[in-house]
Design a protein around this motif. Sequence first.
Motif, PDB file in Angstrom:
ATOM      1  N   ALA A 104       0.811  -1.213   0.000  1.00  0.00           N
ATOM      2  CA  ALA A 104       0.000   0.000   0.000  1.00  0.00           C
ATOM      3  C   ALA A 104       0.845   1.263   0.000  1.00  0.00           C
ATOM      4  O   ALA A 104       0.414   2.305  -0.506  1.00  0.00           O
ATOM      5  N   THR A 105       2.051   1.183   0.563  1.00  0.00           N
ATOM      6  CA  THR A 105       2.914   2.360   0.638  1.00  0.00           C
ATOM      7  C   THR A 105       3.927   2.419  -0.498  1.00  0.00           C
ATOM      8  O   THR A 105       4.816   3.271  -0.505  1.00  0.00           O
ATOM      9  N   GLY A 106       3.810   1.514  -1.471  1.00  0.00           N
ATOM     10  CA  GLY A 106       4.672   1.566  -2.641  1.00  0.00           C
ATOM     11  C   GLY A 106       6.054   0.997  -2.450  1.00  0.00           C
ATOM     12  O   GLY A 106       6.974   1.347  -3.203  1.00  0.00           O
ATOM     13  N   SER A 107       6.233   0.108  -1.464  1.00  0.00           N
ATOM     14  CA  SER A 107       7.522  -0.555  -1.275  1.00  0.00           C
ATOM     15  C   SER A 107       7.526  -1.852  -2.080  1.00  0.00           C
ATOM     16  O   SER A 107       6.791  -2.779  -1.739  1.00  0.00           O
ATOM     17  N   PRO A 108       8.328  -1.944  -3.142  1.00  0.00           N
ATOM     18  CA  PRO A 108       8.303  -3.166  -3.954  1.00  0.00           C
ATOM     19  C   PRO A 108       9.014  -4.339  -3.302  1.00  0.00           C
ATOM     20  O   PRO A 108       8.870  -5.470  -3.756  1.00  0.00           O
ATOM     21  N   LEU A 109       9.765  -4.069  -2.215  1.00  0.00           N
ATOM     22  CA  LEU A 109      10.557  -5.110  -1.555  1.00  0.00           C
ATOM     23  C   LEU A 109      10.325  -5.071  -0.058  1.00  0.00           C
ATOM     24  O   LEU A 109       9.914  -4.055   0.506  1.00  0.00           O
ATOM     25  N   ALA A 110      10.632  -6.191   0.601  1.00  0.00           N
ATOM     26  CA  ALA A 110      10.757  -6.255   2.053  1.00  0.00           C
ATOM     27  C   ALA A 110      11.914  -7.199   2.340  1.00  0.00           C
ATOM     28  O   ALA A 110      12.240  -8.066   1.521  1.00  0.00           O
ATOM     29  N   ALA A 111      12.548  -7.034   3.497  1.00  0.00           N
ATOM     30  CA  ALA A 111      13.728  -7.847   3.797  1.00  0.00           C
ATOM     31  C   ALA A 111      13.793  -8.156   5.277  1.00  0.00           C
ATOM     32  O   ALA A 111      13.197  -7.456   6.109  1.00  0.00           O
ATOM     33  N   LEU A 112      14.548  -9.196   5.610  1.00  0.00           N
ATOM     34  CA  LEU A 112      14.768  -9.568   7.006  1.00  0.00           C
ATOM     35  C   LEU A 112      16.014 -10.434   7.107  1.00  0.00           C
ATOM     36  O   LEU A 112      16.544 -10.921   6.106  1.00  0.00           O
ATOM     37  N   TRP A 113      16.470 -10.613   8.337  1.00  0.00           N
ATOM     38  CA  TRP A 113      17.463 -11.632   8.676  1.00  0.00           C
ATOM     39  C   TRP A 113      16.715 -12.711   9.442  1.00  0.00           C
ATOM     40  O   TRP A 113      15.930 -12.397  10.350  1.00  0.00           O
ATOM     41  N   ALA A 114      16.926 -13.948   9.100  1.00  0.00           N
ATOM     42  CA  ALA A 114      16.145 -15.040   9.669  1.00  0.00           C
ATOM     43  C   ALA A 114      16.852 -15.664  10.869  1.00  0.00           C
ATOM     44  O   ALA A 114      17.988 -16.117  10.755  1.00  0.00           O
ATOM     45  N   SER A 115      16.155 -15.678  12.017  1.00  0.00           N
ATOM     46  CA  SER A 115      16.706 -16.399  13.168  1.00  0.00           C
ATOM     47  C   SER A 115      16.587 -17.907  12.957  1.00  0.00           C
ATOM     48  O   SER A 115      17.407 -18.676  13.444  1.00  0.00           O
ATOM     49  N   GLU A 116      15.552 -18.313  12.220  1.00  0.00           N
ATOM     50  CA  GLU A 116      15.373 -19.716  11.839  1.00  0.00           C
ATOM     51  C   GLU A 116      15.051 -19.747  10.343  1.00  0.00           C
ATOM     52  O   GLU A 116      14.000 -19.279   9.915  1.00  0.00           O
TER      53      GLU A 116
END
Length: 411
Positions: A104-116
């Motif tokens: 909805a806010t126009g962010s084409p990406l999302a990211a994270l570091w995975a603990s698992e």
Amino acid sequence: MVDIQDVPEADIDRALELAYLVFHDRPEKEARARHHALLVRCLRIGAYDGDALVGFMAAHDFRLSVPGADLPCPGLTFVCVAPTHRRRGVLTGLMTEMLERAAATGSPLAALWASEAAIYGRFGYGGATTGVTIEIDSTRPLALRIDPDRRPLRLVDPEEALAVIGPFHESARARRAGRPTRSAPRWREEWLTEEDEEDEELSPPRIIVLGEPGEPIAGYVLYRTKPEDGGGPARAPQGLVRVDELEADTPAVAAALWECLAALDLTGRVRAWGRPADDPLLHFAADRDQVRVTAQYPALWLRLVDVRAALTARSWAAPVDVVLEVHDVRLPGNTGRFRLDAGPDGAAYEPAEAAADLALDVRELAACYLGGTRVAELVEAGLVREHTPGAAAALDAALRTPVLPHTGDEF
């Protein structure tokens, strides 16, 4: 049934207590204060069972370097679910809300570091960068195959470091995909803190830069040290040098910085966590018994929130014209058959009626997006179906980047 809603600032301490419970952590007062300040700046989403906060997720307001561009990319952090509410759809509810808000806010990406690592693939995240840990035996001078840059090295006071190394870091970020923006508070609270949150025996941060006085710096290293017993009859001290970040604009500059680290008195080991898998040190080190890779791991996990926007925003190394059949169970708008017509002059991504050349899940497309994973490897692994011979190789050639994507920013 839980309610997914914003977490007000008044509930930040409750959210932190939940995170500490889930991650089996008990940080000191100073670290708690840093975590609180961090969450004040983040988007916060919670799962409430009545008045009880039973799930939580926050997101940094990042931009991420991608080939040829810099895109909005919320960085997910503090993802946790109370042990009393596992396997009840709480994480799914939080993830769905976060992805919908990003879209909805126009962010084409999302990211994270995975603990698992096993958790996030089902939400469409793919391991997009690889990190390695490098260790140097510094009980003897570092053997090199190239001549180090002999311009002056100098120490920089941590209080002044941001003004000196911040601009260089930003320019380096633009040269390698996969790197999030770093605000002044993040520099101060995560990289330049007096005490290291994970190891209280480590020294305060030390910063060495290379370059002629009065000229822009050509590189820097940020490191900490701690004493270690060398063992043996004499029990000589052979402390550890932990490298948190090293940036250089030429291999010769990097060689000078590594050489300096390996020569620090009363130390015998240099450990650099979170280095790129194509670190030039691994090639210009003359003795690979002295310089070893001791670990390799997925680092940044990436999600394509808007596949069309993500693909048309990045640059392309070679022409490619393929029809992709993409599956996305969480964001159905990404699902379908699309023609990708891309090259050095730009890209178009539109719905297609033609038969698919490649069929893949959005997770695999995310893993390949920055150029760190080859589509052909995923074909060999049975995760991508190649209906047209050569389609994977053509897409790999177009996705290729001069250096591998990488980030050492764990968040």
